[in-house]
Design a protein around this motif. Structure first.
Motif, PDB file in Angstrom:
ATOM      1  N   GLN A 129       0.846  -1.188   0.000  1.00 17.17           N
ATOM      2  CA  GLN A 129       0.000   0.000   0.000  1.00 17.17           C
ATOM      3  C   GLN A 129       0.884   1.241   0.000  1.00 17.17           C
ATOM      4  OE1 GLN A 129      -3.283  -0.370  -0.271  1.00 17.17           O
ATOM      5  NE2 GLN A 129      -3.061  -2.612  -0.137  1.00 17.17           N
ATOM      6  N   MET A 130       0.617   2.164  -0.944  1.00 13.36           N
ATOM      7  CA  MET A 130       1.478   3.334  -1.113  1.00 13.36           C
ATOM      8  C   MET A 130       1.506   4.206   0.135  1.00 13.36           C
ATOM      9  SD  MET A 130       3.607   4.705  -3.115  1.00 13.36           S
ATOM     10  CE  MET A 130       3.228   3.937  -4.694  1.00 13.36           C
ATOM     11  N   ASP A 131       0.392   4.283   0.875  1.00 10.54           N
ATOM     12  CA  ASP A 131       0.358   5.171   2.033  1.00 10.54           C
ATOM     13  C   ASP A 131       1.170   4.639   3.210  1.00 10.54           C
ATOM     14  OD1 ASP A 131      -1.331   3.063   2.383  1.00 10.54           O
ATOM     15  OD2 ASP A 131      -2.852   4.198   3.495  1.00 10.54           O
ATOM     16  N   THR A 132       1.461   3.322   3.223  1.00  9.24           N
ATOM     17  CA  THR A 132       2.285   2.762   4.311  1.00  9.24           C
ATOM     18  C   THR A 132       3.675   2.354   3.839  1.00  9.24           C
ATOM     19  OG1 THR A 132       1.331   0.564   3.877  1.00  9.24           O
ATOM     20  CG2 THR A 132       0.305   1.916   5.606  1.00  9.24           C
ATOM     21  N   ALA A 133       3.838   2.110   2.525  1.00  9.38           N
ATOM     22  CA  ALA A 133       5.123   1.636   2.003  1.00  9.38           C
ATOM     23  C   ALA A 133       6.223   2.667   2.225  1.00  9.38           C
ATOM     24  CB  ALA A 133       4.999   1.308   0.516  1.00  9.38           C
ATOM     25  N   ALA A 134       5.899   3.963   2.102  1.00 10.01           N
ATOM     26  CA  ALA A 134       6.928   5.006   2.243  1.00 10.01           C
ATOM     27  C   ALA A 134       7.573   4.958   3.629  1.00 10.01           C
ATOM     28  CB  ALA A 134       6.319   6.372   1.989  1.00 10.01           C
ATOM     29  N   ASP A 135       6.742   4.779   4.673  1.00  9.09           N
ATOM     30  CA  ASP A 135       7.284   4.727   6.038  1.00  9.09           C
ATOM     31  C   ASP A 135       8.172   3.500   6.230  1.00  9.09           C
ATOM     32  OD1 ASP A 135       5.945   7.040   6.693  1.00  9.09           O
ATOM     33  OD2 ASP A 135       4.194   5.983   7.507  1.00  9.09           O
ATOM     34  N   VAL A 136       7.731   2.355   5.674  1.00 10.89           N
ATOM     35  CA  VAL A 136       8.515   1.121   5.814  1.00 10.89           C
ATOM     36  C   VAL A 136       9.844   1.256   5.082  1.00 10.89           C
ATOM     37  CG1 VAL A 136       8.607  -1.346   5.293  1.00 10.89           C
ATOM     38  CG2 VAL A 136       6.472  -0.308   6.075  1.00 10.89           C
ATOM     39  N   MET A 137       9.803   1.801   3.851  1.00 11.63           N
ATOM     40  CA  MET A 137      11.030   1.936   3.068  1.00 11.63           C
ATOM     41  C   MET A 137      11.997   2.938   3.708  1.00 11.63           C
ATOM     42  SD  MET A 137      10.999  -0.249   0.667  1.00 11.63           S
ATOM     43  CE  MET A 137      10.013  -1.347   1.662  1.00 11.63           C
ATOM     44  N   THR A 138      11.462   3.948   4.380  1.00 13.68           N
ATOM     45  CA  THR A 138      12.330   4.890   5.087  1.00 13.68           C
ATOM     46  C   THR A 138      13.090   4.174   6.201  1.00 13.68           C
ATOM     47  OG1 THR A 138      10.845   6.747   4.622  1.00 13.68           O
ATOM     48  CG2 THR A 138      12.391   7.015   6.450  1.00 13.68           C
ATOM     49  N   LEU A 139      12.388   3.287   6.916  1.00 15.97           N
ATOM     50  CA  LEU A 139      13.041   2.505   7.981  1.00 15.97           C
ATOM     51  C   LEU A 139      14.072   1.548   7.397  1.00 15.97           C
ATOM     52  CD1 LEU A 139       9.933   1.635  10.209  1.00 15.97           C
ATOM     53  CD2 LEU A 139      11.722   3.317  10.696  1.00 15.97           C
ATOM     54  N   VAL A 140      13.750   0.893   6.276  1.00 14.14           N
ATOM     55  CA  VAL A 140      14.685  -0.033   5.630  1.00 14.14           C
ATOM     56  C   VAL A 140      15.928   0.711   5.165  1.00 14.14           C
ATOM     57  CG1 VAL A 140      15.034  -1.574   3.662  1.00 14.14           C
ATOM     58  CG2 VAL A 140      12.910  -1.686   4.975  1.00 14.14           C
ATOM     59  N   ALA A 141      15.719   1.910   4.610  1.00 14.56           N
ATOM     60  CA  ALA A 141      16.859   2.705   4.143  1.00 14.56           C
ATOM     61  C   ALA A 141      17.782   3.041   5.317  1.00 14.56           C
ATOM     62  CB  ALA A 141      16.357   3.980   3.468  1.00 14.56           C
ATOM     63  N   ASP A 142      17.182   3.328   6.464  1.00 14.81           N
ATOM     64  CA  ASP A 142      17.993   3.645   7.647  1.00 14.81           C
ATOM     65  C   ASP A 142      18.824   2.426   8.069  1.00 14.81           C
ATOM     66  OD1 ASP A 142      18.724   5.369   9.967  1.00 14.81           O
ATOM     67  OD2 ASP A 142      17.661   3.822  11.098  1.00 14.81           O
ATOM     68  N   VAL A 143      18.220   1.232   7.902  1.00  9.01           N
ATOM     69  CA  VAL A 143      18.941   0.003   8.263  1.00  9.01           C
ATOM     70  C   VAL A 143      20.122  -0.228   7.319  1.00  9.01           C
ATOM     71  CG1 VAL A 143      18.775  -2.504   8.453  1.00  9.01           C
ATOM     72  CG2 VAL A 143      16.885  -1.059   9.224  1.00  9.01           C
ATOM     73  N   LEU A 144      19.841  -0.144   6.003  1.00 15.49           N
ATOM     74  CA  LEU A 144      20.840  -0.517   5.010  1.00 15.49           C
ATOM     75  C   LEU A 144      21.883   0.563   4.769  1.00 15.49           C
ATOM     76  CD1 LEU A 144      18.526  -2.279   2.388  1.00 15.49           C
ATOM     77  CD2 LEU A 144      19.974  -3.323   4.124  1.00 15.49           C
ATOM     78  N   PHE A 145      21.524   1.825   4.969  1.00 11.83           N
ATOM     79  CA  PHE A 145      22.472   2.906   4.668  1.00 11.83           C
ATOM     80  C   PHE A 145      22.826   3.739   5.894  1.00 11.83           C
ATOM     81  CE2 PHE A 145      19.697   2.320   0.856  1.00 11.83           C
ATOM     82  CZ  PHE A 145      20.630   1.622   0.107  1.00 11.83           C
ATOM     83  N   GLY A 146      22.351   3.279   7.069  1.00  7.54           N
ATOM     84  CA  GLY A 146      22.622   4.051   8.294  1.00  7.54           C
ATOM     85  C   GLY A 146      23.894   3.652   9.004  1.00  7.54           C
ATOM     86  N   GLY A 147      24.697   2.805   8.345  1.00 10.99           N
ATOM     87  CA  GLY A 147      25.965   2.391   8.947  1.00 10.99           C
ATOM     88  C   GLY A 147      25.749   1.514  10.182  1.00 10.99           C
ATOM     89  N   THR A 148      26.779   1.459  11.016  1.00 14.11           N
ATOM     90  CA  THR A 148      26.720   0.625  12.213  1.00 14.11           C
ATOM     91  C   THR A 148      25.560   1.014  13.111  1.00 14.11           C
ATOM     92  OG1 THR A 148      29.113   0.280  12.184  1.00 14.11           O
ATOM     93  CG2 THR A 148      27.997  -0.089  14.280  1.00 14.11           C
ATOM     94  N   GLU A 149      25.368   2.317  13.295  1.00 12.69           N
ATOM     95  CA  GLU A 149      24.314   2.790  14.187  1.00 12.69           C
ATOM     96  C   GLU A 149      22.933   2.398  13.688  1.00 12.69           C
ATOM     97  OE1 GLU A 149      22.610   7.024  16.002  1.00 12.69           O
ATOM     98  OE2 GLU A 149      24.536   6.964  14.947  1.00 12.69           O
ATOM     99  N   GLY A 150      22.701   2.542  12.377  1.00 14.40           N
ATOM    100  CA  GLY A 150      21.391   2.217  11.827  1.00 14.40           C
ATOM    101  C   GLY A 150      21.076   0.739  11.921  1.00 14.40           C
ATOM    102  N   PHE A 151      22.055  -0.121  11.594  1.00 15.41           N
ATOM    103  CA  PHE A 151      21.793  -1.549  11.625  1.00 15.41           C
ATOM    104  C   PHE A 151      21.627  -2.044  13.063  1.00 15.41           C
ATOM    105  CE2 PHE A 151      23.051  -6.068  11.371  1.00 15.41           C
ATOM    106  CZ  PHE A 151      22.157  -6.492  10.391  1.00 15.41           C
TER     107      PHE A 151
END
Length: 406
Positions: free
Chosen positions: A29-51
């Motif tokens: 769902q487009m209205d919820t996917a953006a929030d989930v992808m923002t969290l995933v981006a923080d995991v994958l590109f947030g370095g040691t702290e994000g993961f």
């Protein structure tokens, strides 16, 4: 592969313990996917702290069994689907997190993890810790009960298991390597358990730990202190020509003398007696003395002029009155007569002479910690017979010539 990676992380990110399998409906769902992808981006590109933040918030390890089960599913799916080297930094952080927070033991069955991760994991099954560190299970359980080793109980599918904190086990191993139980300390010194108790009560040793109650715990003594004590007893490694063994020296003491070993040890430490041994750290039973020096010292310690009745002599020798009369009548115990006293009399010198020339089977058995029958059979096999072996009238107790025993 990148798409699969994003979908995998989207299944677990921000879940806070909620168990879901399959594709997360939030990304459909487009209205919820953006929030989930923002969290995933923080995991994958947030370095040691994000993961690391993802691991802490998405699984709640230690606070929720459901979170532990989800983390188990996550790492298995992650390791099996993404094997390329580029994912190693994430796996390294995951294994670091497990070492710090995973409240379970890791073993070779956790084949997805590196060996170093398994080896450095701080929680071990109690039985595994005992085996790997060669610590008796009884010692480990006492350490757990005494809060010396941190532990926790884990409920498995079939039974409970106890885990122990590895750094505490390492410290316990170091302590045990330098300490001995009372039994082991007695063996190390070369004395009986009773003799060791006498030495301990005389203040020669300070204990590292004492039992908390009569039914729990054991004494612990410093091996280093015991070693220094042994070293302090040896005067020289060159034994004199007329050497007297410790066993012979102890038999010189009349019956009824309390703690003769302590008396001898104290004389050595005060310089009144010189002890000899083949090494600088012998056992106490290996000590030897100059026979003449010992006799001179012993003569100063006791007076042999006092006379006793057979009954009194029996009490001093710690034997039955009837047996004492047998010894006197057979001449093994020298007696005297007096115009002032009826019956036979025994001098202290006579008692001392008997104790130096003869040995009772019961004392040999007590010293060896074996049965009298066993000791008697052993002596017979070496051709050593009691003094009354060929007598028509047998003695109440078996008596051996000290010279035959060596």
């Amino acid at each position: 592969m990148r798409s699969q990676l994003i979908l995998l992380f989207s299944r677990f990110v921000g879940r806070d313990g909620v168990g879901k399998t399959g594709i997360d409906t939030r990304v459909l769902q487009m209205d919820t996917a953006a929030d989930v992808m923002t969290l995933v981006a923080d995991v994958l590109f947030g370095g040691t702290e994000g993961f690391t933040r993802f691991l802490g918030t998405s699984f709640s390890v230690g606070a929720s069994e459901q979170g532990e089960r989800r983390l188990n599913r996550f790492y298995k799916a992650f390791y099996r689907a993404f094997e390329d080297d580029c994912f190693d930094p994430y796996k390294h952080l995951l294994e670091q997190y497990l070492n710090q927070h995973w409240p379970k033991a890791l073993s070779r069955r956790n084949s997805l993890f590196r060996d170093r991760t398994i080896q450095s994991h701080p929680w071990l099954a109690l039985q595994t810790a005992c085996r790997d560190f060669t610590i008796p299970k009884s010692h480990m359980r006492r350490a757990v009960e005494g809060d010396e080793v941190r532990s926790m109980t884990v409920q498995g599918p079939k039974r409970e298991s106890v885990l122990v904190w590895k750094p505490d086990v390492v410290r316990l191993k170091v302590r045990l390597a330098g300490s001995l139980t009372a039994k082991d300390a007695a063996d190390y010194l070369g004395v009986t358990k009773k003799q060791f108790g006498q030495l301990r009560q005389s203040g020669y040793f300070t204990h590292l730990a004492a039992p908390e109650s009569a039914s729990r715990g054991v004494w612990a003594f410093s091996k280093d202190e015991l070693s220094k004590f042994l070293t302090s007893l040896v005067h020289s490694s060159l034994a004199p020509p007329e050497a007297m063994t410790l066993s012979h020296a102890l038999r010189r003491f009349r019956a009824g003398v309390k703690e003769p070993l302590v008396i001898i040890i104290e004389a050595i430490r005060e310089g009144a007696l010189s002890a000899y041994a083949p090494s600088q750290e012998p056992t106490i039973r290996e000590l030897a003395f100059d026979g003449q020096q010992f006799e001179d010292w012993y003569r100063d310690q006791s007076s042999g002029s006092e006379l006793f009745s057979i009954t009194e002599a029996a009490k001093r020798m710690g034997i039955h009155q009837e047996f004492a009369y047998q010894l006197a009548n057979t001449g093994l115990l020298e007696t005297y007569s007096s115009n002032h006293s009826p019956g036979q009399l025994v001098s202290q010198n006579s008692i001392d002479k008997f104790c130096s020339e003869y040995v009772l089977l019961r004392d040999l058995a007590r010293e060896a910690g074996r049965s009298s029958a066993s000791v008697m059979n052993d002596l017979a096999s070496r051709g050593i017979r009691p003094v009354d072996a060929d007598w028509d009238q047998q003695l109440r107790q078996k008596v051996y010539l000290a010279g035959d025993l060596g």
